[in-house]
Design a protein around this motif. Structure first.
Motif, PDB file in Angstrom:
ATOM      1  N   GLY A  39       0.819  -1.212   0.000  1.00 40.46           N
ATOM      2  CA  GLY A  39       0.000   0.000   0.000  1.00 40.46           C
ATOM      3  C   GLY A  39       0.852   1.261   0.000  1.00 40.46           C
ATOM      4  O   GLY A  39       0.549   2.220  -0.733  1.00 40.46           O
ATOM      5  N   GLY A  41       4.073   1.895  -1.023  1.00 38.30           N
ATOM      6  CA  GLY A  41       4.772   2.185  -2.273  1.00 38.30           C
ATOM      7  C   GLY A  41       3.794   2.629  -3.360  1.00 38.30           C
ATOM      8  O   GLY A  41       4.045   3.583  -4.103  1.00 38.30           O
ATOM      9  N   THR A  75      -6.442  -4.534   9.463  1.00 41.27           N
ATOM     10  CA  THR A  75      -7.150  -3.390   8.859  1.00 41.27           C
ATOM     11  C   THR A  75      -7.706  -2.338   9.839  1.00 41.27           C
ATOM     12  O   THR A  75      -8.651  -1.633   9.498  1.00 41.27           O
ATOM     13  CB  THR A  75      -8.288  -3.858   7.911  1.00 41.27           C
ATOM     14  N   ILE A  76      -7.120  -2.231  11.011  1.00 44.90           N
ATOM     15  CA  ILE A  76      -7.651  -1.240  11.961  1.00 44.90           C
ATOM     16  C   ILE A  76      -7.137   0.154  11.610  1.00 44.90           C
ATOM     17  O   ILE A  76      -5.941   0.362  11.394  1.00 44.90           O
ATOM     18  CB  ILE A  76      -7.291  -1.620  13.413  1.00 44.90           C
ATOM     19  N   THR A 203       9.533  -8.670  -9.693  1.00 43.94           N
ATOM     20  CA  THR A 203      10.772  -7.959 -10.035  1.00 43.94           C
ATOM     21  C   THR A 203      11.462  -7.580  -8.728  1.00 43.94           C
ATOM     22  O   THR A 203      11.000  -6.687  -8.005  1.00 43.94           O
ATOM     23  CB  THR A 203      10.451  -6.687 -10.865  1.00 43.94           C
ATOM     24  N   VAL A 205      14.474  -6.189  -6.324  1.00 41.63           N
ATOM     25  CA  VAL A 205      15.645  -5.306  -6.288  1.00 41.63           C
ATOM     26  C   VAL A 205      16.780  -6.060  -5.611  1.00 41.63           C
ATOM     27  O   VAL A 205      16.640  -6.554  -4.482  1.00 41.63           O
ATOM     28  CB  VAL A 205      15.308  -3.991  -5.556  1.00 41.63           C
ATOM     29  N   SER A 237      11.440  -6.093   4.917  1.00 40.16           N
ATOM     30  CA  SER A 237      12.718  -6.293   4.216  1.00 40.16           C
ATOM     31  C   SER A 237      13.600  -5.044   4.285  1.00 40.16           C
ATOM     32  O   SER A 237      14.625  -4.982   3.592  1.00 40.16           O
ATOM     33  CB  SER A 237      12.465  -6.658   2.750  1.00 40.16           C
ATOM     34  N   GLN A 257       1.531 -12.187  14.034  1.00 35.93           N
ATOM     35  CA  GLN A 257       0.562 -13.179  13.547  1.00 35.93           C
ATOM     36  C   GLN A 257      -0.881 -12.702  13.754  1.00 35.93           C
ATOM     37  O   GLN A 257      -1.143 -11.831  14.588  1.00 35.93           O
ATOM     38  CB  GLN A 257       0.749 -14.507  14.286  1.00 35.93           C
ATOM     39  N   ALA A 258      -1.782 -13.319  13.019  1.00 30.56           N
ATOM     40  CA  ALA A 258      -3.216 -13.047  13.182  1.00 30.56           C
ATOM     41  C   ALA A 258      -3.985 -14.280  12.747  1.00 30.56           C
ATOM     42  O   ALA A 258      -3.406 -15.204  12.160  1.00 30.56           O
ATOM     43  CB  ALA A 258      -3.627 -11.835  12.349  1.00 30.56           C
ATOM     44  N   TYR A 280      -6.809  -8.575  20.336  1.00 30.75           N
ATOM     45  CA  TYR A 280      -7.802  -7.658  19.786  1.00 30.75           C
ATOM     46  C   TYR A 280      -8.706  -8.416  18.821  1.00 30.75           C
ATOM     47  O   TYR A 280      -8.356  -9.492  18.330  1.00 30.75           O
ATOM     48  CB  TYR A 280      -7.143  -6.461  19.103  1.00 30.75           C
ATOM     49  N   GLY A 335       2.950 -11.761   9.269  1.00 33.53           N
ATOM     50  CA  GLY A 335       3.678 -10.784   8.451  1.00 33.53           C
ATOM     51  C   GLY A 335       4.969 -10.442   9.175  1.00 33.53           C
ATOM     52  O   GLY A 335       5.158 -10.811  10.340  1.00 33.53           O
ATOM     53  N   GLY A 362       6.107  -1.271  11.451  1.00 37.97           N
ATOM     54  CA  GLY A 362       5.810  -2.281  12.461  1.00 37.97           C
ATOM     55  C   GLY A 362       4.419  -2.869  12.381  1.00 37.97           C
ATOM     56  O   GLY A 362       4.014  -3.464  11.381  1.00 37.97           O
ATOM     57  N   THR A 363       3.659  -2.659  13.439  1.00 42.34           N
ATOM     58  CA  THR A 363       2.319  -3.248  13.545  1.00 42.34           C
ATOM     59  C   THR A 363       1.230  -2.207  13.284  1.00 42.34           C
ATOM     60  O   THR A 363       0.064  -2.468  13.546  1.00 42.34           O
ATOM     61  CB  THR A 363       2.110  -3.808  14.972  1.00 42.34           C
ATOM     62  N   TRP A 364       1.601  -1.023  12.790  1.00 46.65           N
ATOM     63  CA  TRP A 364       0.636   0.090  12.811  1.00 46.65           C
ATOM     64  C   TRP A 364       0.509   0.850  11.482  1.00 46.65           C
ATOM     65  O   TRP A 364      -0.122   1.907  11.429  1.00 46.65           O
ATOM     66  CB  TRP A 364       1.032   1.082  13.921  1.00 46.65           C
ATOM     67  N   PHE A 366      -0.932   0.173   8.338  1.00 54.28           N
ATOM     68  CA  PHE A 366      -2.014   0.125   7.349  1.00 54.28           C
ATOM     69  C   PHE A 366      -2.823   1.419   7.370  1.00 54.28           C
ATOM     70  O   PHE A 366      -3.113   2.014   6.335  1.00 54.28           O
ATOM     71  CB  PHE A 366      -2.915  -1.086   7.598  1.00 54.28           C
ATOM     72  N   LYS A 367      -3.177   1.853   8.580  1.00 56.03           N
ATOM     73  CA  LYS A 367      -4.001   3.053   8.697  1.00 56.03           C
ATOM     74  C   LYS A 367      -3.330   4.283   8.087  1.00 56.03           C
ATOM     75  O   LYS A 367      -3.969   5.246   7.717  1.00 56.03           O
ATOM     76  CB  LYS A 367      -4.339   3.317  10.173  1.00 56.03           C
TER      77      LYS A 367
HETATM   78  P1  FAD Z   1       4.134  -4.204   2.544  1.00 56.64           P
HETATM   79  O1  FAD Z   1       2.692  -4.289   2.268  1.00 56.64           O
HETATM   80  O2  FAD Z   1       4.770  -5.326   3.299  1.00 56.64           O
HETATM   81  O3  FAD Z   1       4.841  -4.032   1.146  1.00 56.64           O
HETATM   82  C1  FAD Z   1       6.239  -4.137   0.992  1.00 56.64           C
HETATM   83  C2  FAD Z   1       6.488  -4.891  -0.299  1.00 56.64           C
HETATM   84  O4  FAD Z   1       7.881  -4.843  -0.591  1.00 56.64           O
HETATM   85  C3  FAD Z   1       6.127  -6.374  -0.203  1.00 56.64           C
HETATM   86  O5  FAD Z   1       5.073  -6.656  -1.099  1.00 56.64           O
HETATM   87  C4  FAD Z   1       7.425  -7.095  -0.570  1.00 56.64           C
HETATM   88  O6  FAD Z   1       7.231  -8.223  -1.381  1.00 56.64           O
HETATM   89  C5  FAD Z   1       8.188  -5.996  -1.316  1.00 56.64           C
HETATM   90  N1  FAD Z   1       9.645  -6.180  -1.311  1.00 56.64           N
HETATM   91  C6  FAD Z   1      10.439  -6.503  -0.264  1.00 56.64           C
HETATM   92  N2  FAD Z   1      11.728  -6.589  -0.668  1.00 56.64           N
HETATM   93  C7  FAD Z   1      11.740  -6.293  -1.989  1.00 56.64           C
HETATM   94  C8  FAD Z   1      12.771  -6.230  -2.966  1.00 56.64           C
HETATM   95  N3  FAD Z   1      14.048  -6.468  -2.667  1.00 56.64           N
HETATM   96  N4  FAD Z   1      12.426  -5.915  -4.237  1.00 56.64           N
HETATM   97  C9  FAD Z   1      11.133  -5.677  -4.574  1.00 56.64           C
HETATM   98  N5  FAD Z   1      10.112  -5.726  -3.677  1.00 56.64           N
HETATM   99  C10 FAD Z   1      10.415  -6.027  -2.408  1.00 56.64           C
HETATM  100  N6  FAD Z   1      -1.469  -1.766  10.699  1.00 56.64           N
HETATM  101  C11 FAD Z   1      -2.565  -1.037  11.028  1.00 56.64           C
HETATM  102  O7  FAD Z   1      -2.569   0.188  10.874  1.00 56.64           O
HETATM  103  N7  FAD Z   1      -3.689  -1.632  11.523  1.00 56.64           N
HETATM  104  C12 FAD Z   1      -3.755  -2.969  11.759  1.00 56.64           C
HETATM  105  O8  FAD Z   1      -4.792  -3.489  12.198  1.00 56.64           O
HETATM  106  C13 FAD Z   1      -2.602  -3.749  11.471  1.00 56.64           C
HETATM  107  N8  FAD Z   1      -2.619  -5.083  11.703  1.00 56.64           N
HETATM  108  C14 FAD Z   1      -1.553  -5.851  11.342  1.00 56.64           C
HETATM  109  C15 FAD Z   1      -1.655  -7.223  11.501  1.00 56.64           C
HETATM  110  C16 FAD Z   1      -0.638  -8.055  11.037  1.00 56.64           C
HETATM  111  C17 FAD Z   1      -0.754  -9.539  11.225  1.00 56.64           C
HETATM  112  C18 FAD Z   1       0.508  -7.485  10.407  1.00 56.64           C
HETATM  113  C19 FAD Z   1       1.628  -8.352   9.899  1.00 56.64           C
HETATM  114  C20 FAD Z   1       0.630  -6.090  10.276  1.00 56.64           C
HETATM  115  C21 FAD Z   1      -0.409  -5.267  10.731  1.00 56.64           C
HETATM  116  N9  FAD Z   1      -0.371  -3.865  10.574  1.00 56.64           N
HETATM  117  C22 FAD Z   1      -1.458  -3.106  10.902  1.00 56.64           C
HETATM  118  C23 FAD Z   1       0.820  -3.227   9.981  1.00 56.64           C
HETATM  119  C24 FAD Z   1       0.643  -2.972   8.490  1.00 56.64           C
HETATM  120  O9  FAD Z   1       0.189  -4.151   7.845  1.00 56.64           O
HETATM  121  C25 FAD Z   1       1.951  -2.542   7.832  1.00 56.64           C
HETATM  122  O10 FAD Z   1       2.588  -1.541   8.587  1.00 56.64           O
HETATM  123  C26 FAD Z   1       1.686  -1.980   6.428  1.00 56.64           C
HETATM  124  O11 FAD Z   1       0.879  -2.858   5.697  1.00 56.64           O
HETATM  125  C27 FAD Z   1       3.000  -1.737   5.700  1.00 56.64           C
HETATM  126  O12 FAD Z   1       2.717  -1.475   4.342  1.00 56.64           O
HETATM  127  P2  FAD Z   1       3.894  -1.393   3.313  1.00 56.64           P
HETATM  128  O13 FAD Z   1       3.309  -1.046   1.991  1.00 56.64           O
HETATM  129  O14 FAD Z   1       4.967  -0.510   3.855  1.00 56.64           O
HETATM  130  O15 FAD Z   1       4.536  -2.858   3.319  1.00 56.64           O
END
Ligand code: FAD
Ligand code: PYC
Length: 413
Positions: A39, A41, A75-76, A203, A205, A237, A257-258, A280, A335, A362-364, A366-367
């Motif tokens: 989300g 990126g 999804t909180i 693809t 990196v 990563s 985990q969830a 939760y 995750g 971290g864990t926060w 999505f919002k």
């Molecule tokens: P991601 O969605 O992880 O995207 C990163 C992407 O980078 C991945 O698709 C990966 O494949 C790609 N990638 C990695 N390395 C490379 C590389 N070398 N080359 C190309 N691509 C690469 N947040 C909330 O606000 N509310 C919640 O209720 C909540 N609950 C959660 C519950 C769980 C179980 C987990 C695991 C997380 C939760 N979070 C929550 C946290 C939230 O999910 C994350 O902080 C958020 O989704 C991060 O989004 P992102 O786009 O940064 O990362």
């Protein structure tokens, strides 16, 4: 039934456009490269194209879009944080969430539920009051309520929690909401794609070229690219990508985990979080109970699930809702959470010119998807940190200026 669906069903040729354009090859150069098709990126790509007219951009995703933490979270959405920096930032995100489905012309199943953080101890009640006061100061709708308000909102709850952790009150945050996480990735991806951004799945990196302290290119599993700007948005990563440019950070990776239950009749409207019991729960539109707990207590880069987690979470969930004892767990997953010492993200410019970081979610995180996308797009476009992220820069760790959000990040860790 929506007309589009009917047309699609009756068509022999399936004329519906695909969600994204497929690009067979990478171009030799882009104005900006975004690593990570989660989300964050994709949102940065969307706002770069929509708000700044920068669309010669590619998003590189090693797997499939939304397949990282974006498609794994619970999804909180809320803005009841503890620090002024956090409250202002997440409040802007909640504001952006309101118009997102309209912007995308896509149903995100955004559902306003109200969010209770249960307090089982005097200390937890004190933190709730603290959060409520900070929230109110910034115009956020949060208040401390008594156990009777919790019972009214969730009549099936055992307020005594089996006698060993009675609920003394809660922080109630009316704007608390949930949304469909994968649709968020698709909406941002489709919006970026339609504005000319290239999304390259599968693809990876593998390296980043830096010369004279500046980014010059990216090496991938499908060839090399020249660029002067790279955004790293790879959640669990992040340390691997930071190694490629020689930047150190305090991020550690822990599994989170969830699990979900089989679908049951609607009985739970609000989102409930218990920091003391480390659990939760919310109920999805399909009737499934979406449940989670704290981080796994060890550092490991893995998305395996454990029986230990299921047993621990189920035990504490039954303290709150004993009637669930016969409900079946349908699936569980994990995750990789990129954790920071102060439970706030790391965003913005870095010591390597042209290399920008959107990490430590971290864990926060999505919002924060909309606001991180918007502020990171601004930061890349102007090569200047957006005003809303100045509390989240990497140099706060060197300057001992932490943005302590541990009391509000999510469940107790
Ligand atoms: P991601 O969605 O992880 O995207 C990163 C992407 O980078 C991945 O698709 C990966 O494949 C790609 N990638 C990695 N390395 C490379 C590389 N070398 N080359 C190309 N691509 C690469 N947040 C909330 O606000 N509310 C919640 O209720 C909540 N609950 C959660 C519950 C769980 C179980 C987990 C695991 C997380 C939760 N979070 C929550 C946290 C939230 O999910 C994350 O902080 C958020 O989704 C991060 O989004 P992102 O786009 O940064 O990362
Ligand atoms: O950020 O609200 C949150 C959350 C709840 C569970 C995981 N993250």
């Amino acid at each position: 039934m929506p007309l589009g669906l009917l047309r699609f069903a009756l068509s022999k040729t399936h004329p519906e456009p695909r969600m994204f354009t497929r690009h067979d090859r990478l171009k030799p150069a882009y104005d900006a490269v975004i690593i990570g098709g989660g989300g964050h990126g994709l949102a940065a790509a969307y706002y770069l194209a929509r708000d700044h007219g920068i669309s010669n951009v590619c998003v590189l995703e090693k797997g499939y879009i939304g397949g990282g933490n974006t498609g794994r979270n619970t999804t909180i959405i809320r803005s009841n944080y503890l620090t002024p920096e956090g409250v202002k930032f997440y409040d802007e995100s909640v504001r952006l969430w309101q118009d997102l489905a309209q912007d995308f012309d896509l149903n995100l199943f955004y559902s306003n539920r109200g969010h209770f953080t249960l307090a089982h101890t005097d200390a937890a009640l004190r933190t709730s009051r603290w959060r409520a006061e900070v929230n109110k100061h910034f115009g956020i709708d949060s208040e401390v309520v008594g156990p009777e308000a919790v019972k009214k909102a969730a009549p099936m709850i055992d307020l005594a929690c089996g006698g060993h952790a009675p609920i003394l009150g809660a922080l109630y945050h009316a704007p608390g909401a949930v949304a469909r996480h994968d649709a968020v990735a698709w909406g941002y991806g489709r919006g970026a794609d339609r504005r000319g951004v290239e999304i390259h799945q599968r693809t990876e990196v593998l390296g980043i070229d830096v010369a004279g302290g500046k980014v010059t290119g990216v090496r991938t599993s499908r060839g090399n690219i020249s660029t002067g700007k790279v955004l790293c948005a790879v959640a669990g990563s992040t340390p691997r990508i930071l190694d490629m440019v020689g930047i150190r950070s305090p991020i550690t990776i822990h599994p989170l985990q969830a699990m979900v239950s089989e679908p049951v009749k609607p009985w739970l409207d609000p989102i409930l979080v218990s920091g003391s019991l480390h659990v939760y729960i919310s109920q999805s539109a399909r009737g499934e109970l979406i449940m989670g707990a704290s981080l796994d207590p060890y550092e490991v880069q893995s998305t395996r699930s454990t029986l230990d987690f299921t047993e621990g979470l189920a035990t504490h969930m039954l303290d709150l809702f004993p009637f669930l004892s016969n409900v079946k767990v349908m699936r569980q997953w994990a995750g990789m959470a990129d954790m920071t010492p102060d439970f706030a993200p790391i965003m913005g410019r870095t010591p390597v010119e042209g290399f920008y970081l959107d990490a430590g979610w971290g864990t926060w995180g999505f919002k924060a998807t909309p606001v991180s996308g918007k502020t990171m797009a601004h930061t890349l476009a102007h090569d200047r940190n957006h005003a809303l992220i100045t509390g989240f820069t990497l140099d706060r760790f060197r300057n001992f200026e932490l943005t302590g959000e541990k009391g509000a990040a999510s469940v107790g860790h």
